[in-house]
Design an enzyme around this catalytic site. Structure first.
Site, PDB file in Angstrom:
ATOM      1  N   ASN A 153      44.491  41.230  34.159  1.00 29.64           N
ATOM      2  CA  ASN A 153      43.854  42.551  34.156  1.00 29.64           C
ATOM      3  C   ASN A 153      44.552  43.495  33.177  1.00 29.64           C
ATOM      4  O   ASN A 153      45.152  44.502  33.569  1.00 29.64           O
ATOM      5  CB  ASN A 153      43.855  43.141  35.567  1.00 29.64           C
ATOM      6  CG  ASN A 153      42.560  43.881  35.875  1.00 29.64           C
ATOM      7  OD1 ASN A 153      41.790  44.202  34.974  1.00 29.64           O
ATOM      8  ND2 ASN A 153      42.328  44.148  37.140  1.00 29.64           N
ATOM      9  N   GLY A 195      35.169  41.500  37.809  1.00 29.36           N
ATOM     10  CA  GLY A 195      36.190  40.454  37.836  1.00 29.36           C
ATOM     11  C   GLY A 195      36.881  40.336  39.181  1.00 29.36           C
ATOM     12  O   GLY A 195      37.182  39.227  39.643  1.00 29.36           O
ATOM     13  N   ASP A 196      37.111  41.453  39.845  1.00 26.03           N
ATOM     14  CA  ASP A 196      37.776  41.449  41.147  1.00 26.03           C
ATOM     15  C   ASP A 196      36.944  40.695  42.185  1.00 26.03           C
ATOM     16  O   ASP A 196      37.470  39.925  42.991  1.00 26.03           O
ATOM     17  CB  ASP A 196      38.017  42.872  41.641  1.00 26.03           C
ATOM     18  CG  ASP A 196      38.750  43.741  40.629  1.00 26.03           C
ATOM     19  OD1 ASP A 196      39.551  43.190  39.852  1.00 26.03           O
ATOM     20  OD2 ASP A 196      38.504  44.963  40.622  1.00 26.03           O
ATOM     21  N   TRP A 238      44.030  60.244  37.979  1.00 26.11           N
ATOM     22  CA  TRP A 238      45.097  61.150  38.414  1.00 26.11           C
ATOM     23  C   TRP A 238      46.023  60.318  39.307  1.00 26.11           C
ATOM     24  O   TRP A 238      45.751  60.123  40.493  1.00 26.11           O
ATOM     25  CB  TRP A 238      44.524  62.320  39.204  1.00 26.11           C
ATOM     26  CG  TRP A 238      43.577  63.185  38.440  1.00 26.11           C
ATOM     27  CD1 TRP A 238      43.876  64.301  37.713  1.00 26.11           C
ATOM     28  CD2 TRP A 238      42.157  63.021  38.331  1.00 26.11           C
ATOM     29  NE1 TRP A 238      42.740  64.827  37.161  1.00 26.11           N
ATOM     30  CE2 TRP A 238      41.662  64.060  37.523  1.00 26.11           C
ATOM     31  CE3 TRP A 238      41.245  62.086  38.841  1.00 26.11           C
ATOM     32  CZ2 TRP A 238      40.317  64.204  37.214  1.00 26.11           C
ATOM     33  CZ3 TRP A 238      39.906  62.213  38.530  1.00 26.11           C
ATOM     34  CH2 TRP A 238      39.450  63.263  37.721  1.00 26.11           C
ATOM     35  N   ARG A 239      47.084  59.789  38.718  1.00 28.34           N
ATOM     36  CA  ARG A 239      47.937  58.880  39.497  1.00 28.34           C
ATOM     37  C   ARG A 239      49.426  59.115  39.264  1.00 28.34           C
ATOM     38  O   ARG A 239      50.262  58.295  39.636  1.00 28.34           O
ATOM     39  CB  ARG A 239      47.587  57.426  39.187  1.00 28.34           C
ATOM     40  CG  ARG A 239      47.975  57.003  37.814  1.00 28.34           C
ATOM     41  CD  ARG A 239      47.490  55.668  37.319  1.00 28.34           C
ATOM     42  NE  ARG A 239      47.177  54.606  38.225  1.00 28.34           N
ATOM     43  CZ  ARG A 239      46.399  53.568  37.875  1.00 28.34           C
ATOM     44  NH1 ARG A 239      45.880  53.518  36.665  1.00 28.34           N
ATOM     45  NH2 ARG A 239      46.166  52.600  38.726  1.00 28.34           N
ATOM     46  N   ALA A 246      28.920  34.528  29.884  1.00 30.12           N
ATOM     47  CA  ALA A 246      29.068  33.216  29.258  1.00 30.12           C
ATOM     48  C   ALA A 246      29.741  32.233  30.224  1.00 30.12           C
ATOM     49  O   ALA A 246      30.175  32.594  31.322  1.00 30.12           O
ATOM     50  CB  ALA A 246      29.875  33.343  27.973  1.00 30.12           C
ATOM     51  N   THR A 274      43.269  45.011  43.111  1.00 31.58           N
ATOM     52  CA  THR A 274      43.673  44.034  44.124  1.00 31.58           C
ATOM     53  C   THR A 274      43.098  44.376  45.496  1.00 31.58           C
ATOM     54  O   THR A 274      42.905  43.487  46.324  1.00 31.58           O
ATOM     55  CB  THR A 274      45.202  43.929  44.210  1.00 31.58           C
ATOM     56  OG1 THR A 274      45.763  45.220  44.511  1.00 31.58           O
ATOM     57  CG2 THR A 274      45.790  43.411  42.895  1.00 31.58           C
ATOM     58  N   ARG A 289      45.558  46.302  30.932  1.00 35.83           N
ATOM     59  CA  ARG A 289      45.223  47.711  30.779  1.00 35.83           C
ATOM     60  C   ARG A 289      46.332  48.381  29.964  1.00 35.83           C
ATOM     61  O   ARG A 289      47.284  48.943  30.522  1.00 35.83           O
ATOM     62  CB  ARG A 289      45.066  48.392  32.145  1.00 35.83           C
ATOM     63  CG  ARG A 289      43.935  47.837  32.989  1.00 35.83           C
ATOM     64  CD  ARG A 289      42.577  48.131  32.369  1.00 35.83           C
ATOM     65  NE  ARG A 289      41.481  47.628  33.199  1.00 35.83           N
ATOM     66  CZ  ARG A 289      40.914  46.445  33.064  1.00 35.83           C
ATOM     67  NH1 ARG A 289      41.351  45.615  32.110  1.00 35.83           N
ATOM     68  NH2 ARG A 289      39.920  46.071  33.838  1.00 35.83           N
TER      69      ARG A 289
END
Length: 304
Positions: A165, A258-259, A102-103, A229, A31, A167
């Protein structure tokens, strides 16, 4: 002046420089990437704010300085003394990227734990932008709080834009992910999914199935990205159409493809262009971004 609030996690980005043993350090996050390109694509009659949580350490301060330098509003960034920001490392192979994260101690996991902050950030805004990653990193309680805040925002006439998105590594299991994505779509006016993800995790056989599912869940409009595509989309009346996108000259790094598409698309629509013109604008911006390394490519667009 219009105002957009982008909601999510900004992380430290480590990437290879081409020199053995040397890494470059930047800041990115899905984001945040979109907010960055929105700020650079829109005129000064639009304000772009970022809503997140960070620590009070040196790395967090450096990130806050970066946002401010890029003209992204930081009034709604929450600072937590016992946390810091997350980090990730990009590995590239043939233009495709993989990540090491690393979060665990990321302050952004608590970005929605203060309802008053959410209310202040959204008050008077025109658009709120969020993603499935935003939702994934939160506790169940905070997910509900954020969805409720966005529902109230939409009820006051605000536009909610959601990129699923998907994940699955961030979720307990795929079933939980799918359930929360359904809830998010129900409060979002516009959904911007990627067909490859939707086919993998929802079993869609073509983009029209993706569109119909998000419409059934409550979204008013859907634009489905599909790599190189055609982009499939629907208007408020539910009519499904497709639009070819410009070819990409070369692919160096698909990070933020994509962002950046989302930013180019939204900026064009907010500037009065048609949906087809907006799709072309999104594709052109994404094509420039994936032609260079890293998520944030200053050369891809001029700062407005």
């Amino acid at each position: 002046m219009g105002r957009i609030v982008s909601i999510g996690e900004c992380m430290g980005e480590l990437s290879e420089t081409g020199t053995p043993g040397a890494l470059s350090m930047g800041f990115a996050g899905d984001t945040l990437n979109t907010a960055y390109y929105l700020r650079r694509s829109l005129g000064t009659d639009w304000q772009v704010d970022y809503l997140t949580a960070i620590g009070t350490d040196g790395l967090s301060d450096r990130m806050l300085d970066f946002l401010a330098a890029e003209g992204i509003g930081t009034d709604h960034v929450r600072c937590l003394s016992d946390k810091t920001i997350g980090l990730y490392y990009i590995t590239l192979k043939d233009g495709e990227r993989s990540f090491t994260y690393w979060r665990n101690d990321s302050a952004a996991k608590r970005l929605a734990s203060d309802p008053s902050l959410l209310a202040r950030a959204l008050d008077g805004a025109d658009m709120a932008y969020w993603s499935g990653i935003t939702l994934a990193i939160l506790s169940n309680q905070d997910r509900l709080a954020l969805i409720e805040a966005l529902s109230q925002f939409a009820g006051r006439g605000g536009t909610v834009v959601f990129d699923p998105n998907l994940r699955p590594r961030l979720w307990d299991n795929p079933e939980t992910m799918r359930g929360w994505i359904h809830r998010a779509a129900a409060v979002s006016d516009l959904c911007l999914p990627s067909f490859e993800d939707e086919a993998t995790w929802f079993g869609d056989t073509d983009p029209s199935e993706t569109i119909k599912r998000y419409l059934a869940e409550g979204s008013q409009r859907v634009v489905v990205k599909n790599g190189a595509a055609d982009v499939s989309f629907t208007d408020g009346a539910g009519q499904i159409s497709t639009c070819a996108i410009p070819p990409v000259e070369r692919v160096v790094d698909t990070t933020a493809a994509g962002d950046s598409f989302n930013a180019g698309f939204l900026a064009a629509e907010l500037s009065g262009e048609s949906v087809r013109e907006a799709i072309a604008a999104g594709a052109r911006l994404a094509g420039k971004v994936i032609g260079a390394k890293g998520a944030l490519v200053p050369e891809a667009t001029s700062r407005a």
